[in-house]
Enzyme design. Structure first.
Site, PDB file in Angstrom:
ATOM      1  N   HIS A 275      -8.982   1.557  -5.610  1.00 18.64           N
ATOM      2  CA  HIS A 275      -8.137   0.677  -4.795  1.00 18.64           C
ATOM      3  C   HIS A 275      -6.699   1.111  -5.013  1.00 18.64           C
ATOM      4  O   HIS A 275      -6.289   1.355  -6.154  1.00 18.64           O
ATOM      5  CB  HIS A 275      -8.298  -0.788  -5.205  1.00 18.64           C
ATOM      6  CG  HIS A 275      -9.685  -1.299  -5.017  1.00 18.64           C
ATOM      7  ND1 HIS A 275     -10.144  -1.772  -3.805  1.00 18.64           N
ATOM      8  CD2 HIS A 275     -10.722  -1.373  -5.876  1.00 18.64           C
ATOM      9  CE1 HIS A 275     -11.411  -2.126  -3.945  1.00 18.64           C
ATOM     10  NE2 HIS A 275     -11.793  -1.896  -5.186  1.00 18.64           N
TER      11      HIS A 275
ATOM     12  N   ASN B  72     -13.306   3.693  -1.513  1.00 20.86           N
ATOM     13  CA  ASN B  72     -12.388   2.557  -1.410  1.00 20.86           C
ATOM     14  C   ASN B  72     -13.008   1.624  -0.385  1.00 20.86           C
ATOM     15  O   ASN B  72     -12.885   1.845   0.823  1.00 20.86           O
ATOM     16  CB  ASN B  72     -10.991   3.001  -0.967  1.00 20.86           C
ATOM     17  CG  ASN B  72     -10.013   1.825  -0.963  1.00 20.86           C
ATOM     18  OD1 ASN B  72     -10.444   0.668  -0.937  1.00 20.86           O
ATOM     19  ND2 ASN B  72      -8.730   2.095  -0.990  1.00 20.86           N
TER      20      ASN B  72
ATOM     21  N   TYR C 263       0.799  -1.234   0.000  1.00 22.78           N
ATOM     22  CA  TYR C 263       0.000   0.000   0.000  1.00 22.78           C
ATOM     23  C   TYR C 263       0.831   1.284   0.000  1.00 22.78           C
ATOM     24  O   TYR C 263       0.262   2.368  -0.058  1.00 22.78           O
ATOM     25  CB  TYR C 263      -0.953  -0.013   1.204  1.00 22.78           C
ATOM     26  CG  TYR C 263      -1.927  -1.178   1.161  1.00 22.78           C
ATOM     27  CD1 TYR C 263      -2.971  -1.202   0.242  1.00 22.78           C
ATOM     28  CD2 TYR C 263      -1.780  -2.274   2.008  1.00 22.78           C
ATOM     29  CE1 TYR C 263      -3.857  -2.263   0.176  1.00 22.78           C
ATOM     30  CE2 TYR C 263      -2.654  -3.350   1.957  1.00 22.78           C
ATOM     31  CZ  TYR C 263      -3.688  -3.341   1.041  1.00 22.78           C
ATOM     32  OH  TYR C 263      -4.551  -4.400   0.967  1.00 22.78           O
TER      33      TYR C 263
HETATM   34  C1  DHK Z   1      -7.485  -2.049   0.403  1.00 22.52           C
HETATM   35  C2  DHK Z   1      -7.774  -3.075   1.253  1.00 22.52           C
HETATM   36  O1  DHK Z   1      -7.856  -2.862   2.571  1.00 22.52           O
HETATM   37  C3  DHK Z   1      -7.958  -4.455   0.805  1.00 22.52           C
HETATM   38  O2  DHK Z   1      -8.920  -5.149   1.557  1.00 22.52           O
HETATM   39  C4  DHK Z   1      -8.335  -4.523  -0.673  1.00 22.52           C
HETATM   40  C5  DHK Z   1      -7.569  -2.198  -1.059  1.00 22.52           C
HETATM   41  C6  DHK Z   1      -7.404  -3.630  -1.493  1.00 22.52           C
HETATM   42  C7  DHK Z   1      -6.649  -1.212  -1.788  1.00 22.52           C
HETATM   43  O3  DHK Z   1      -5.803  -1.632  -2.585  1.00 22.52           O
HETATM   44  O4  DHK Z   1      -6.805  -0.009  -1.575  1.00 22.52           O
HETATM   45  O5  DHK Z   1      -8.291  -5.847  -1.121  1.00 22.52           O
END
Ligand code: DHK
Length: 146
Positions: free
Chosen positions: A101, A75, A24
């Protein structure tokens, strides 16, 4: 017509920056909000930026946004593949929705591939990191201007 774009972040996105940074990135949710605020000012719109771990709260915010906001960035995070209830709230919202996402779901786990919110979304951005929020906001501002 309102010029406010509602931005809703789902569960665990409050932990951005420390949570799996290899997936992330290192930006925090405050960084995402600051990016959205700068983008909104540039586009001449306002934002209402929120995060919740609660499915109930997210559904309420979506329904309360109906008629008083110009569009929604969602999101759905961990609710993406599970929540028909959030999909139903999005269908009630009845204004442009862009699903965002941060990570590229298309090459992640099989169980992340199903998205109920996509069935109500006008567009979806994934794998662009937090810039996805900026792209979504610019597109919704364009649609709001007509
Ligand atoms: C964020 C999350 O918390 C996951 O549960 C998803 C998403 C993906 C993101 O890529 O922002 O699968």
């Amino acid at each position: 017509m309102t010029d406010t774009i509602l931005i809703i972040n789902g569960p665990n996105l409050d932990m951005l920056g420390t949570r799996q940074p290899e997936v992330y990135g290192h930006d925090t949710l405050a960084d995402v909000e600051a990016l959205c605020q700068r983008t909104a000012e540039d586009e001449g719109v306002a934002i209402d930026f929120r995060q919740s771990d609660s499915e109930t709260e997210i559904m309420s915010w979506i329904k309360q946004g109906r008629g008083v906001t110009a569009g929604l960035i969602l999101n759905p995070a961990g609710f993406t593949s599970t929540s028909i209830a959030i999909l139903d709230a999005l269908l009630i919202y009845d204004l442009p929705i862009i699903e965002v996402h941060i990570s590229p779901l298309f090459r992640r786990d099989e169980f992340r591939q199903l998205s109920y919110p996509s069935k109500a979304a006008s567009a979806k951005i994934e794998g662009c990191g937090i810039r996805g929020y900026e792209f979504a906001l610019r597109k919704l501002a364009e649609w709001a201007r007509g």
